[in-house]
Design an enzyme around this catalytic site. Structure first.
Site, mmCIF file in Angstrom:
data_model
loop_
_atom_site.group_PDB
_atom_site.id
_atom_site.type_symbol
_atom_site.label_atom_id
_atom_site.label_comp_id
_atom_site.label_asym_id
_atom_site.label_seq_id
_atom_site.Cartn_x
_atom_site.Cartn_y
_atom_site.Cartn_z
ATOM 1 N N LYS A 261 -14.000 -4.325 7.424
ATOM 2 C CA LYS A 261 -12.595 -4.075 6.855
ATOM 3 C C LYS A 261 -11.414 -4.930 7.526
ATOM 4 O O LYS A 261 -11.717 -5.822 8.511
ATOM 5 C CB LYS A 261 -12.141 -2.812 7.313
ATOM 6 C CG LYS A 261 -11.075 -2.106 6.077
ATOM 7 C CD LYS A 261 -11.628 -1.496 5.108
ATOM 8 C CE LYS A 261 -10.720 -0.978 4.147
ATOM 9 N NZ LYS A 261 -11.325 -0.250 2.770
ATOM 10 N N GLY B 100 -1.288 11.962 -3.096
ATOM 11 C CA GLY B 100 -1.343 10.732 -3.367
ATOM 12 C C GLY B 100 -1.485 10.344 -5.135
ATOM 13 O O GLY B 100 -2.251 9.871 -5.270
ATOM 14 N N GLY C 189 -1.080 7.228 -6.740
ATOM 15 C CA GLY C 189 -1.678 5.883 -6.304
ATOM 16 C C GLY C 189 -2.874 5.297 -7.377
ATOM 17 O O GLY C 189 -3.037 6.199 -8.351
ATOM 18 N N VAL D 162 -5.960 5.154 -7.349
ATOM 19 C CA VAL D 162 -7.070 6.281 -7.566
ATOM 20 C C VAL D 162 -6.757 7.627 -7.895
ATOM 21 O O VAL D 162 -7.252 8.210 -8.980
ATOM 22 C CB VAL D 162 -8.180 6.287 -6.205
ATOM 23 C CG1 VAL D 162 -9.230 7.299 -6.424
ATOM 24 C CG2 VAL D 162 -8.668 5.005 -5.975
#
Length: 360
Positions: free
Chosen positions: A80, A180, A183, A185
């Site tokens: 990452k 969320g 967002g 997704v």
């Protein structure tokens, strides 16, 4: 606290810090494991309060990618990257080109892609300086934005969970609290849940986009902190991690947790507490594996000279749902938290790959 003292550093193969004075780039790339193949994981751009906070985040996310890629049975390791900065104010093409040059110094042991605060266009800028990025839109192998496929995996996981708890093939009569929801997704997921019959309660800090999502899905909007207190059968965390913690757990009324966020459990003990209280937790890196499967198809096509293959992606998603069902079954049979069972599956696959590589 030094790097080697961090409990999140355990098991990592390497951690690399980069600074570019001309563009202001401050980036950290963590490579957790290359046992199953090159480390693959997206880049997150976030305005971290400190470099220590950024380091902790990238280490946790990197390890999570190793587990996610192993559980999805991909020939990839885990890594990452994070860029420290305000994605709304500090992005420039030159910054992402500098990021590409940083990736290039690792010689292919790490491939980056999109994540929070980073778009397909940003990765395209990095591509000008390195071949070791994925999630691109151009070319016959281009997989594009992984967000829709991530949402598809979360949606299918929600159906698997509903089937197990409520013995139904759709979401009619169930309320899902989506954190969320504005967002990349979360918005795709909200629309899928709505079409499957779910009633939605949504929240996000992006109020304008949230209102648009709510209008399309007939959802009720609540303040960000109020999402933990709503009456809902399913809680879907789709923002940042660690929202399942000692403060929020007593407030949740949900009987199941199925969301797209990474590192949802603030500590491993939270998984045990969910299990003890009868809340069915669908482990985050199993649920949200659709996006990395999509990216894996691009890498596979580039390595073989082929093209992006949705049928291959869909087959991997089907197998991932079978793995989720297996995690649920083992959790019940062994009386162990689902998070612990999923970890054991991932660790066994990573260990087997490492042993095979050493024996070769």
């Amino acid at each position: 606290m030094t790097l080697f003292d961090s409990p999140s550093f355990r098991g990592h193969e390497g951690v690399h810090a980069f600074y570019d004075e001309a563009t202001g780039l401050k980036a950290i790339i963590a490579v957790h494991s290359t046992a199953r193949g090159p480390a693959v994981g997206g880049c997150r751009m976030w305005n971290y309060a400190s470099s220590e906070e950024a380091l902790t985040d990238v280490l946790r996310l990197s390890r999570g990618m190793s587990y996610k890629n192993a559980v999805a049975d991909l020939e990839m390791g885990g890594g990452k990257s994070v860029i420290i900065g305000d994605a709304k104010a500090q992005k420039t093409p030159e910054l992402f080109q500098a990021f590409g040059r940083a990736i290039n110094t690792l010689g292919g042991c790490y491939y980056s892609a999109e994540d929070v605060g980073v778009s397909v266009a940003d990765i395209a800028e990095a591509r000008k300086a390195t071949e070791y990025v994925l999630g691109l839109s151009d070319g016959p192998w281009g997989s594009g934005d992984p967000s829709p496929v991530t949402a598809e995996g979360v949606f299918r996981s929600t159906l698997v969970t509903a089937k197990r708890l409520w013995k139904q093939d759709d979401l009619n009569g169930l309320t899902v609290a989506v954190q969320g929801a504005a967002g990349h997704v979360g918005a795709y997921l909200a629309e899928k849940l709505h079409k499957a019959g779910a009633r939605l309660i949504v929240t996000d800090i992006n109020e304008k986009t949230l209102r648009e999502v709510a209008e399309r899905t007939n959802a009720e909007i609540v303040a960000p902190d109020a999402i933990y207190d709503v009456d809902a059968e399913i809680y879907a965390p789709c923002a940042l991690g660690a929202t399942l913690n000692p403060d929020t757990l007593p407030r949740l009324k949900a009987k199941a947790i199925v969301g797209a966020a990474n590192n949802q459990l603030a500590t491993s003990e939270i998984g045990q507490r969910l299990h003890d209280t009868g809340v069915l937790y669908a482990p985050d890196y199993v649920v949200n594996g659709g996006g990395i499967i999509n990216v894996a198809s691009e890498l596979k096509a580039r390595q073989t000279g082929g093209t992006y293959d949705w049928n291959w992606v869909d087959g991997k998603l089907v197998r991932l749902m079978q793995t989720l069902e297996e995690v649920f079954e083992r959790s019940a049979a062994e009386n162990r938290p689902t998070s612990e069972v999923a970890d054991s599956v991932a660790e066994a696959r990573i260990k087997a790959a490492g042993e095979a590589r050493c024996a070769a």
